[in-house]
Scaffold this motif. Structure first.
Motif, short mmCIF file in Angstrom:
data_model
loop_
_atom_site.label_atom_id
_atom_site.label_comp_id
_atom_site.label_asym_id
_atom_site.label_seq_id
_atom_site.Cartn_x
_atom_site.Cartn_y
_atom_site.Cartn_z
N PHE A 96 -17.12 -44.19 -5.54
CA PHE A 96 -17.81 -42.98 -5.98
C PHE A 96 -17.96 -42.95 -7.50
CE2 PHE A 96 -18.01 -38.34 -6.89
CZ PHE A 96 -19.25 -38.12 -6.32
N GLU A 97 -16.94 -43.43 -8.21
CA GLU A 97 -17.03 -43.50 -9.67
C GLU A 97 -18.15 -44.45 -10.10
OE1 GLU A 97 -15.46 -41.52 -11.92
OE2 GLU A 97 -14.78 -40.50 -10.10
N PHE A 98 -18.34 -45.54 -9.36
CA PHE A 98 -19.43 -46.47 -9.65
C PHE A 98 -20.78 -45.80 -9.40
CE2 PHE A 98 -22.16 -50.15 -8.32
CZ PHE A 98 -22.34 -50.66 -9.59
N CYS A 99 -20.85 -45.03 -8.33
CA CYS A 99 -22.08 -44.29 -8.03
C CYS A 99 -22.41 -43.34 -9.17
CB CYS A 99 -21.90 -43.54 -6.71
SG CYS A 99 -23.36 -42.64 -6.19
N LYS A 100 -21.42 -42.60 -9.66
CA LYS A 100 -21.65 -41.68 -10.78
C LYS A 100 -22.06 -42.46 -12.05
CE LYS A 100 -17.86 -39.32 -11.03
NZ LYS A 100 -16.75 -38.36 -11.10
N TYR A 101 -21.47 -43.63 -12.22
CA TYR A 101 -21.83 -44.49 -13.35
C TYR A 101 -23.31 -44.88 -13.27
CZ TYR A 101 -21.73 -48.60 -16.42
OH TYR A 101 -21.99 -49.53 -17.40
N LEU A 102 -23.77 -45.23 -12.09
CA LEU A 102 -25.18 -45.58 -11.92
C LEU A 102 -26.08 -44.36 -12.15
CD1 LEU A 102 -25.03 -47.99 -8.84
CD2 LEU A 102 -25.33 -48.58 -11.26
N TYR A 103 -25.61 -43.20 -11.78
CA TYR A 103 -26.36 -41.97 -12.06
C TYR A 103 -26.49 -41.76 -13.57
CZ TYR A 103 -27.32 -37.01 -12.66
OH TYR A 103 -27.85 -35.82 -13.07
N ARG A 104 -25.39 -41.93 -14.30
CA ARG A 104 -25.43 -41.75 -15.76
C ARG A 104 -26.35 -42.77 -16.43
NH1 ARG A 104 -19.85 -41.11 -14.87
NH2 ARG A 104 -19.40 -43.14 -15.79
N ARG A 105 -26.54 -43.91 -15.79
CA ARG A 105 -27.45 -44.95 -16.32
C ARG A 105 -28.87 -44.77 -15.81
NH1 ARG A 105 -23.46 -44.86 -18.36
NH2 ARG A 105 -22.17 -46.40 -19.33
N ILE A 140 -29.96 -45.00 -12.81
CA ILE A 140 -30.30 -45.91 -11.72
C ILE A 140 -30.37 -45.12 -10.40
CG2 ILE A 140 -29.56 -47.94 -10.42
CD1 ILE A 140 -30.54 -48.45 -13.34
N PHE A 141 -29.43 -44.20 -10.24
CA PHE A 141 -29.39 -43.34 -9.06
C PHE A 141 -29.82 -41.94 -9.44
CE2 PHE A 141 -25.84 -45.55 -6.39
CZ PHE A 141 -26.73 -46.52 -6.00
N SER A 142 -30.46 -41.28 -8.50
CA SER A 142 -30.82 -39.87 -8.69
C SER A 142 -29.62 -38.99 -8.35
CB SER A 142 -31.98 -39.51 -7.77
OG SER A 142 -31.55 -39.52 -6.42
N PHE A 143 -29.72 -37.74 -8.71
CA PHE A 143 -28.67 -36.78 -8.37
C PHE A 143 -28.52 -36.70 -6.85
CE2 PHE A 143 -27.19 -32.42 -7.50
CZ PHE A 143 -25.97 -32.49 -8.15
N PHE A 144 -29.62 -36.78 -6.13
CA PHE A 144 -29.59 -36.75 -4.66
C PHE A 144 -28.72 -37.88 -4.11
CE2 PHE A 144 -31.32 -38.45 -0.69
CZ PHE A 144 -31.09 -37.37 0.15
N VAL A 145 -28.81 -39.06 -4.68
CA VAL A 145 -28.01 -40.20 -4.22
C VAL A 145 -26.53 -39.93 -4.45
CG1 VAL A 145 -27.51 -42.64 -4.60
CG2 VAL A 145 -29.87 -41.87 -4.45
N VAL A 146 -26.19 -39.34 -5.59
CA VAL A 146 -24.79 -39.01 -5.87
C VAL A 146 -24.28 -38.00 -4.85
CG1 VAL A 146 -23.20 -38.02 -7.56
CG2 VAL A 146 -25.01 -39.55 -8.32
N VAL A 147 -25.08 -36.99 -4.56
CA VAL A 147 -24.68 -35.97 -3.57
C VAL A 147 -24.50 -36.63 -2.20
CG1 VAL A 147 -25.43 -33.91 -2.32
CG2 VAL A 147 -25.69 -34.04 -4.81
N LYS A 148 -25.42 -37.48 -1.84
CA LYS A 148 -25.34 -38.17 -0.54
C LYS A 148 -24.08 -39.04 -0.47
CE LYS A 148 -27.62 -39.21 3.29
NZ LYS A 148 -27.83 -38.26 4.35
N SER A 149 -23.76 -39.74 -1.54
CA SER A 149 -22.56 -40.58 -1.52
C SER A 149 -21.30 -39.72 -1.45
CB SER A 149 -22.52 -41.53 -2.71
OG SER A 149 -22.12 -40.88 -3.87
N PHE A 150 -21.33 -38.55 -2.09
CA PHE A 150 -20.20 -37.62 -2.01
C PHE A 150 -20.01 -37.14 -0.57
CE2 PHE A 150 -18.47 -33.27 -2.30
CZ PHE A 150 -17.24 -33.59 -2.85
N ILE A 151 -21.11 -36.84 0.10
CA ILE A 151 -21.04 -36.40 1.50
C ILE A 151 -20.45 -37.50 2.37
CG2 ILE A 151 -22.44 -35.79 3.52
CD1 ILE A 151 -24.28 -34.26 1.50
N LYS A 155 -28.52 -47.08 3.33
CA LYS A 155 -29.31 -45.92 2.93
C LYS A 155 -29.41 -45.72 1.42
CE LYS A 155 -28.40 -43.64 7.26
NZ LYS A 155 -27.66 -42.64 7.97
N LEU A 156 -28.46 -46.24 0.66
CA LEU A 156 -28.48 -45.97 -0.78
C LEU A 156 -28.76 -47.21 -1.63
CD1 LEU A 156 -25.42 -43.54 -1.06
CD2 LEU A 156 -27.82 -43.01 -0.62
N LEU A 157 -28.38 -48.37 -1.16
CA LEU A 157 -28.54 -49.59 -1.98
C LEU A 157 -29.66 -50.50 -1.50
CD1 LEU A 157 -24.77 -50.48 -2.51
CD2 LEU A 157 -26.32 -49.33 -4.10
#
Length: 103
Positions: A19-28, A30-41, A63-65
């Motif tokens: 999940f921390e990697f997912c948030k890292y990709l969001y900060r860069r 690469i991922f949208s906020f929606f992807v971060v929410v989906k990974s959290f779910i 679904k995400l990568l």
């Protein structure tokens, strides 16, 4: 014989590394906020509702990568580990690991 056992998430790492990697990709961006929410779910479903680790990984990859360049993703993995990994370490466990390695 004496041995010590450590896993990464919840022992050596203070947070969920995926999940921390997912948030890292969001900060860069690469991922949208929606992807971060989906990974959290997915993470919540795994932790509390019986989604197996295998199902979690398959869902995230499918679904995400899907469609993401492996070369680009690998570069971000390297960057993430280089810049963020130390901050994820749970220091008391790391100290015990070092002691176990020394012994």
């Amino acid at each position: 014989m004496k041995f010590s056992v450590f896993d990464l998430d919840q022992t050596l790492l203070s947070k969920n590394s995926s999940f921390e990697f997912c948030k890292y990709l969001y900060r860069r961006r690469i991922f949208s906020f929606f992807v971060v929410v989906k990974s959290f779910i997915y993470s919540i479903r795994h932790k509390y509702f019986g989604l197996t680790l295998d199902q979690l990984h398959h869902s995230v990859f499918r679904k995400l990568l899907r469609g993401m360049s492996l070369k680009i993703l690998s570069e971000y993995v390297h960057s993430f580990v280089e810049k963020e990994f130390e901050t994820l370490l749970y220091q008391p466990a790391v100290e015990r690991l070092r002691l176990a390695q020394h012994e």
